[in-house]
Design an enzyme around this catalytic site. Sequence first.
Site, short mmCIF file in Angstrom:
data_model
loop_
_atom_site.label_atom_id
_atom_site.label_comp_id
_atom_site.label_asym_id
_atom_site.label_seq_id
_atom_site.Cartn_x
_atom_site.Cartn_y
_atom_site.Cartn_z
N ARG A 287 -10.56 -8.05 18.56
CA ARG A 287 -10.28 -8.53 19.92
C ARG A 287 -10.19 -7.33 20.85
O ARG A 287 -10.30 -6.19 20.40
CB ARG A 287 -8.92 -9.24 19.92
CG ARG A 287 -7.85 -8.30 19.34
CD ARG A 287 -6.47 -8.88 19.44
NE ARG A 287 -5.51 -8.18 18.61
CZ ARG A 287 -4.85 -7.08 18.96
NH1 ARG A 287 -5.06 -6.52 20.14
NH2 ARG A 287 -4.00 -6.52 18.14
N GLU B 145 0.85 -1.19 0.00
CA GLU B 145 0.00 0.00 0.00
C GLU B 145 0.88 1.24 0.00
O GLU B 145 2.06 1.18 0.31
CB GLU B 145 -1.02 -0.01 1.15
CG GLU B 145 -0.43 -0.10 2.52
CD GLU B 145 -1.48 -0.16 3.62
OE1 GLU B 145 -2.50 -0.86 3.45
OE2 GLU B 145 -1.28 0.47 4.65
P1 ADP Z 1 -2.80 -3.61 20.16
O1 ADP Z 1 -3.09 -3.92 18.73
O2 ADP Z 1 -3.77 -4.18 21.13
O3 ADP Z 1 -2.50 -2.19 20.36
P2 ADP Z 1 -0.27 -4.91 19.79
O4 ADP Z 1 -0.31 -4.70 18.31
O5 ADP Z 1 0.87 -4.38 20.55
O6 ADP Z 1 -1.53 -4.37 20.54
O7 ADP Z 1 -0.43 -6.46 20.04
C1 ADP Z 1 -0.66 -6.97 21.30
C2 ADP Z 1 -0.03 -8.33 21.43
O8 ADP Z 1 -0.58 -9.23 20.48
C3 ADP Z 1 1.46 -8.35 21.20
O9 ADP Z 1 2.04 -9.29 22.06
C4 ADP Z 1 1.59 -8.81 19.76
O10 ADP Z 1 2.82 -9.41 19.53
C5 ADP Z 1 0.42 -9.77 19.64
N1 ADP Z 1 -0.12 -9.84 18.30
C6 ADP Z 1 -0.87 -8.92 17.69
N2 ADP Z 1 -1.23 -9.31 16.46
C7 ADP Z 1 -0.68 -10.53 16.27
C8 ADP Z 1 -0.69 -11.48 15.18
N3 ADP Z 1 -1.33 -11.25 14.02
N4 ADP Z 1 0.00 -12.62 15.34
C9 ADP Z 1 0.65 -12.86 16.48
N5 ADP Z 1 0.69 -12.02 17.53
C10 ADP Z 1 0.04 -10.88 17.44
P1 ADP Z 2 -0.23 -4.32 12.77
O1 ADP Z 2 -1.24 -5.32 12.29
O2 ADP Z 2 1.10 -4.90 12.99
O3 ADP Z 2 -0.76 -3.48 13.89
P2 ADP Z 2 -0.79 -2.09 10.98
O4 ADP Z 2 -1.22 -2.33 9.58
O5 ADP Z 2 -1.83 -1.72 11.96
O6 ADP Z 2 -0.03 -3.38 11.49
O7 ADP Z 2 0.37 -1.00 10.99
C1 ADP Z 2 1.13 -0.76 12.13
C2 ADP Z 2 1.77 0.62 12.05
O8 ADP Z 2 2.59 0.73 10.89
C3 ADP Z 2 0.79 1.76 11.96
O9 ADP Z 2 0.31 2.18 13.21
C4 ADP Z 2 1.63 2.83 11.26
O10 ADP Z 2 2.46 3.51 12.17
C5 ADP Z 2 2.50 2.03 10.32
N1 ADP Z 2 1.89 1.94 8.99
C6 ADP Z 2 1.15 0.92 8.53
N2 ADP Z 2 0.73 1.15 7.28
C7 ADP Z 2 1.20 2.35 6.92
C8 ADP Z 2 1.12 3.16 5.72
N3 ADP Z 2 0.46 2.75 4.64
N4 ADP Z 2 1.75 4.35 5.73
C9 ADP Z 2 2.42 4.78 6.80
N5 ADP Z 2 2.54 4.07 7.94
C10 ADP Z 2 1.94 2.87 8.01
#
Ligand code: ADP
Ligand code: ADP
Length: 472
Positions: free
Chosen positions: A291, A199
């Site tokens: 979740r 993206e």
């Molecule tokens: P939140 O999305 O609640 O702000 P995080 O992204 O920090 O929190 O994720 C919370 C916990 O869940 C972390 O320990 C992270 O490693 C785990 N986690 C989140 N998404 C996944 C995934 N798709 N697979 C495995 N672990 C995940």
């Molecule tokens: P996760 O499932 O690990 O939480 P996200 O897709 O929510 O992954 O992205 C995690 C972080 O990565 C976002 O909070 C942002 O800071 C950065 N990010 C993700 N996608 C983009 C994007 N298209 N442009 C800029 N930053 C991004």
Amino acid sequence: MLRKILIANRGEIAVRIIRACAEMGIRSVAIYSEADRFALHVKKADESYCIGSEPLAGYLNVYALVDLAAQTGCDAIHPGYGFLSENAGFARACKEKGIVFIGPNAEVIQRMGDKTEARKAMIAAGIPVTPGSEDNLENVEAALALAEKIGYPVMLKATSGGGGRGIRRCDSAEELLKNYERVISEATKAFGSADVFLEKCILNPKHIEVQILADQLGNTIHLYERDCSIQRRNQKLIEIAPSPQLDEAQRQYIGGLAVLAAKAVNYTSAGTVEFLLDDKGRFYFMEMNTRVQVEHTITETITGVDIVEEQIRVAAGLPLMFKQEEIVRRGYAIQFRVNAEDPQNSFLPSFGRITRYYAPGGPGVRTDAAIYTGYVIPPYYDSMLAKVIVSALTWEDVIKRGERALRDTGLFGIKTTIPYYLEILRHPDFRAASFNTGFVEKYPELINYSNKPRPEVLASVIAAVIAAHTGM
Ligand code: ADP
Ligand code: ADP
Ligand code: MG
């Protein structure tokens, strides 16, 4: 109503769910690995069962956990976050065994857990998404062609990624070539899927997410937004509710958009719709987490709604306790993720014995933690030890309260991220409520706090030395 819940998790979120059960008159069942024998959730639950000697395997064993729930007379399982919380197979296995899974149904988990499918669903619902792939990438040539079309920089992402992992920014074709196999191999190892997509990289965005609650009777509401822009390597460190960077019109707009998104996929339970906000004020859907989230606490603090309790009630088929117009917001809340990491040593995990711990208290302070004095932190799990949550009526006051509460936290024997958070709270951009996801990288000097005596400290030391030598 449910009578007994097995909590398929550990750490602070297991303790959080046990507390909700206790208040609702529901019996709680904890599980633990050998390494977690002395963990707090084991002590706090009504019953606890060891699920094996492996540190992780037991927490991830779908069928063993569902069987244990049935054997111990549980009528439901709460998956917490991480582990099996977004595993559609787990939700399905629960259902097959006649056990309530506290979360949305398996189909919704599957659809939203796949970021490509989620994007498709949102496009169909008319929700703005970041420009990018329509489907997972076939091969690196397709990736290069698409990147050329949408323009660099681009984000290469694992379709089933989470926790900030499996994401790489690519500024050029060379970088995309270099990262392509890397992200695929990371994704395969971490998430068991080689699917990736592209993206457009939004430059200096703000991470704004909306808390959703939906029951099985067709009611969907939002509990306003959280600003999670203070991140390091795509992982959240400090979260704020509501965002001090939105005006009221943006707040109403994004709340409404999130409800629309949830309704479009017939969502039930608690969930979070994540958006990026660019510097022109445009919102883009990023992903949906099906979740309870780590930072649900700050939303609870500003609205007074117990999100875990609502999650449990809704899973039991009860209606939401509140209508949208009954949700009132008050002041600001900030959550600090206290991680056992050494900020001055590349945030290296810092495990070992906690020699002394006392939680901060006083007005407007909440601590969700899974630690105690003498506890030895096992090296196998998340480095997040505690969440310090503060609230106050104004932005200025919540910052002051944050500083006070972090200083008030006694946590000895290990390194934590607290000193770094104190530096962030002092920073003029933070205080002016003007920051984006680039903040941590933009100010690397904040990490070298103790190597850099502050001018006022230096001046007072010099004055004291002079005074001692001159007798003045
Ligand atoms: P939140 O999305 O609640 O702000 P995080 O992204 O920090 O929190 O994720 C919370 C916990 O869940 C972390 O320990 C992270 O490693 C785990 N986690 C989140 N998404 C996944 C995934 N798709 N697979 C495995 N672990 C995940
Ligand atoms: P996760 O499932 O690990 O939480 P996200 O897709 O929510 O992954 O992205 C995690 C972080 O990565 C976002 O909070 C942002 O800071 C950065 N990010 C993700 N996608 C983009 C994007 N298209 N442009 C800029 N930053 C991004
Ligand atoms: Mg995310």
